[in-house]
Design a protein around this motif. Structure first.
Motif, PDB file in Angstrom:
ATOM      1  N   PRO A  29       0.805  -1.224   0.000  1.00  0.00           N
ATOM      2  CA  PRO A  29       0.000   0.000   0.000  1.00  0.00           C
ATOM      3  C   PRO A  29       0.841   1.279   0.000  1.00  0.00           C
ATOM      4  N   GLU A  30       2.140   1.181  -0.361  1.00  0.00           N
ATOM      5  CA  GLU A  30       3.038   2.333  -0.257  1.00  0.00           C
ATOM      6  C   GLU A  30       2.548   3.520  -1.085  1.00  0.00           C
ATOM      7  N   GLU A  31       1.872   3.237  -2.193  1.00  0.00           N
ATOM      8  CA  GLU A  31       1.382   4.308  -3.061  1.00  0.00           C
ATOM      9  C   GLU A  31       0.355   5.192  -2.359  1.00  0.00           C
ATOM     10  N   LEU A  32      -0.237   4.681  -1.284  1.00  0.00           N
ATOM     11  CA  LEU A  32      -1.268   5.431  -0.564  1.00  0.00           C
ATOM     12  C   LEU A  32      -0.686   6.373   0.489  1.00  0.00           C
ATOM     13  N   VAL A  33       0.565   6.165   0.858  1.00  0.00           N
ATOM     14  CA  VAL A  33       1.165   6.904   1.966  1.00  0.00           C
ATOM     15  C   VAL A  33       1.335   8.377   1.603  1.00  0.00           C
ATOM     16  N   GLY A  34       0.807   9.240   2.462  1.00  0.00           N
ATOM     17  CA  GLY A  34       1.018  10.677   2.302  1.00  0.00           C
ATOM     18  C   GLY A  34       0.184  11.342   1.233  1.00  0.00           C
ATOM     19  N   GLU A  35      -0.711  10.604   0.570  1.00  0.00           N
ATOM     20  CA  GLU A  35      -1.536  11.199  -0.487  1.00  0.00           C
ATOM     21  C   GLU A  35      -2.814  11.806   0.085  1.00  0.00           C
ATOM     22  N   GLN A  36      -3.381  12.755  -0.659  1.00  0.00           N
ATOM     23  CA  GLN A  36      -4.674  13.308  -0.295  1.00  0.00           C
ATOM     24  C   GLN A  36      -5.744  12.230  -0.412  1.00  0.00           C
ATOM     25  N   PHE A  37      -6.828  12.385   0.351  1.00  0.00           N
ATOM     26  CA  PHE A  37      -7.867  11.361   0.392  1.00  0.00           C
ATOM     27  C   PHE A  37      -8.437  11.079  -0.995  1.00  0.00           C
ATOM     28  N   THR A  38      -8.640  12.119  -1.802  1.00  0.00           N
ATOM     29  CA  THR A  38      -9.200  11.903  -3.140  1.00  0.00           C
ATOM     30  C   THR A  38      -8.265  11.049  -4.005  1.00  0.00           C
ATOM     31  N   GLU A  39      -6.963  11.256  -3.853  1.00  0.00           N
ATOM     32  CA  GLU A  39      -6.011  10.445  -4.598  1.00  0.00           C
ATOM     33  C   GLU A  39      -5.948   9.023  -4.053  1.00  0.00           C
ATOM     34  N   GLN A  40      -6.064   8.895  -2.725  1.00  0.00           N
ATOM     35  CA  GLN A  40      -6.080   7.564  -2.120  1.00  0.00           C
ATOM     36  C   GLN A  40      -7.267   6.750  -2.631  1.00  0.00           C
ATOM     37  N   VAL A  41      -8.425   7.395  -2.765  1.00  0.00           N
ATOM     38  CA  VAL A  41      -9.617   6.699  -3.254  1.00  0.00           C
ATOM     39  C   VAL A  41      -9.385   6.179  -4.673  1.00  0.00           C
TER      40      VAL A  41
END
Length: 635
Positions: free
Chosen positions: A461-473
């Motif tokens: 899940p490293e791509e999710l770290v530190g991203e804005q919620f909209t980008e995480q979704v």
């Protein structure tokens, strides 16, 4: 006059004969299977005039049979202060061997050898690819280069990659009789012969003829283990005016330590004092190292710096400290300097990095070109620890899949030492998931799921770290793309940065029309979270089966079913067992709930080529079970 006329008559025939040499119909038919290109004739010569002056000459003609072979036609030449291009010329021919065009170095693009993240580089690259859209065609070229060093000399690979056949290829290494050199022949179909030139140089020669193309086969071992190759290592060399020995790893590691690293770890007194204050209340050397490592991570960032003795020498620690950036060499060297300030010993390590393959240093053959990355070793007694210094996020003591489980060279004050980085087992590379879902009578899905990632799966899940919620979704929708209309209400990711780190992912979600309605029934995918795919069948396989890295996935999904519905299936269990993997799946039904459990363990290793059919069958059965669809009918 008659003699002149005879020459005029013979000349067209001679020209036609020369052109016909590259006619495609002259390629032996048995070289065509699996081939996208055929090397018609290649002659490679490395001539060492002295330890600081080497001439590398290649003359090559290769026929490109289809578009898949275009990359073989591309000529790519790197050069820098230690490597210069003396001459380039070439030509292209059509399928009948007729001259189509000529080219010289003026036709080459010339660019800095940047990689998108480098700040300083003194390497450049010339490259050329003929603009030909009609196949087949032949490209012939001749290149001469000069190397002002003998530390790194090119290998000879008769077949450079899959789908390339060879009609004829030869390699000659020439040097003075007193120039001592080691060779390593890997999977060579011919033996070396020796000779001498009229100038008195000793020659070492290889020639191969009519080699068939390798077919690219899934799950093959790394190419370095089965391609034919000749490696060259002078026992004594000169690099950037510095002499050294590469007779063995001890000598090479000693040269690196004494000539590339010595004197590069000086820090300002203020920085040394800061480190002493930072670790003043820590007695355990390993905890000191952890504190310093996290300090370094918070202070620096990674930028490639390919200058300084051909890119092999690290930037001085004082400069990295001032600028707050460095490449792998500079950041390792800087971390060593910080550790020195706290009296924590460490070793600079050369490694061949890469997640998709594990390549180790050859224990019996020392060369500088066997590594492409630098990591740091902390030689604690009975607790050797390795550090990746280019990441601001990776936990202390964790290498992930980039440099794990391979032999590396540690450069110590006593010389070079071969060491092996930690292996992460299939049981350690664990992903566990528990989902609690509810399906409404209109087919909508809602619920929560918790996924825990360990070992090399920690990075999933490293791509999710530190991203804005909209980008995480957006990323979560790609990760779980079998849930259509996925909407994420809440998301949380916690990372426990242990030496065997753990990531915990919590998602609250819903999805409209997850179950589709038809004739009073609801249909939905039993396993929308973690599906395997089938793999390509390969007939008449040649290579053994190689699984690079093992892992274990465990999933459990509990579905609360809509009132008034029951599943149109009976409880079932599936169990598959093979030497390379195990799969378990089951469905149980009770009290208005359907519980699905799935476990997949893949075991790394090398298996016989005959096991590939079983691997195909295994993954097909797993994929079929993973794609199971459940129907719900009204009571």
């Amino acid at each position: 006059m008659r003699i002149f006329s005879l020459l005029i008559l013979l000349l067209p025939a001679l020209v036609v004969k020369a052109q016909d040499d590259y006619a495609v119909n002259l390629i032996p038919k048995d070289l065509l299977p699996y081939a996208s290109a055929v090397i018609r004739n290649q002659s490679v010569t490395t001539e060492v005039k002295d330890a600081a002056n080497t001439i590398y000459h290649i003359k090559k003609a290769v026929t490109i049979l289809n578009k898949n072979g275009d990359d073989i036609a591309e000529i790519v030449l790197f050069y820098d202060k230690s490597r210069s291009i003396k001459s380039i010329k070439g030509a292209t021919y059509d399928e009948f061997g007729k001259l189509a065009s000529k080219f010289t170095d003026r036709n080459f693009d010339d660019a800095a050898a940047t990689d998108g993240f480098s700040l300083y580089q003194d390497s450049r690259v010339k490259h050329y690819l003929p603009s030909i859209a009609t196949y087949p065609y032949t490209i012939e070229y001749e290149v001469e280069m000069r190397f002002k060093q003998t530390l790194v000399l090119p290998d000879w690979l008769p077949i450079p990659e899959p789908s390339v056949a060879v009609q004829k290829s030869s390699y000659t290494f020439a040097c003075k009789p007193d120039f001592k050199v080691n060779f390593k022949e890997i999977n060579m179909p011919v033996k070396m012969t020796t000779g001498a030139t009229k100038e008195g140089l000793t020659t070492y020669n290889w020639q191969v003829d009519n080699l068939k193309a390798y077919r690219a086969e899934p799950y093959s071992p790394v190419a370095e283990t089965y391609y034919s190759r000749v490696k060259v290592a002078p026992k004594n060399f000169i690099y950037s005016g510095i002499s050294g020995s590469s007779s063995n790893w001890d000598d090479l590691g000693s040269w690196i330590y004494s000539n590339l690293l010595k004197g590069r770890r000086e820090l300002l007194p203020s920085t040394k004092e800061e480190i002493k204050q930072l670790t003043a209340n820590i007695a355990d050397p390993k905890l000191k190292a952890k504190k310093i490592y996290e300090y370094m991570q918070g202070k620096t960032r990674y930028i490639s710096v390919q200058i300084g003795i051909g890119g092999f020498q690290p930037y001085p620690a004082s400069e990295v400290d001032r600028l707050n950036y460095g490449d792998c060499k500079g950041l390792v060297n800087y971390t060593q300097a910080l550790l020195d300030a706290a009296n924590v010993p460490s070793w600079y390590c050369m490694v061949e990095a890469g997640a998709n393959k594990k390549v180790s240093m050859m224990r019996d053959f020392a060369t500088m070109d066997q590594g492409n990355h630098i990591i740091l070793c902390l030689p604690f007694k009975n607790d050797t620890t390795y550090l990746e210094c280019t990441s601001q996020k990776i936990p202390f003591g964790f290498l992930s899949d980039f440099t794990d489980d391979r032999t590396v060279l540690a450069c110590t004050p006593e010389g070079g030492k071969l060491m092996h980085t930690p292996k992460y087992s299939a049981a350690q590379n664990l992903q566990t998931r528990n989902a609690q879902f509810s399906i409404a009578d209109n087919g909508d899905l809602s619920g929560n799921m918790v996924t825990i990632y360990k070992g090399t799966q920690y990075d999933n899940p490293e791509e999710l770290v530190g991203e804005q919620f909209t980008e995480q979704v957006k990323t979560i929708r790609k990760m779980y793309n079998h849930i259509t209309n996925l909407d994420v209400e809440k998301f949380n990711l916690k990372q426990d940065k242990l030496e065997m780190p753990v990531s915990t992912e919590n998602i609250k979600l819903n999805a409209a029309d997850f179950a589709s309605a038809d004739n009073g029934k609801l249909y939905f995918s039993l396993n929308p979270l973690n599906r395997s795919r089938s793999i390509k069948d390969v007939r008449n396989r040649v290579n053994p089966v190689y699984i690079n890295r093992g892992y274990t996935d465990e999933d459990e999904i509990t579905y609360t079913l809509p009132k008034g519905y029951h599943p149109d299936i009976e409880p079932w269990n599936v169990s598959l067992n093979q030497p390379f993997g195990k799969y378990r799946a089951s469905v149980s039904i009770a009290d208005g709930k359907l519980v699905y459990k799935r476990s997949l363990e893949i075991i790394d290793g090398t298996y016989g080529k005959d096991m590939y059919d079983k691997l195909v069958e295994f993954y097909q059965k797993v994929a079929d079970n993973d794609a199971y669809t459940v129907s719900l009918i009204k009571n």
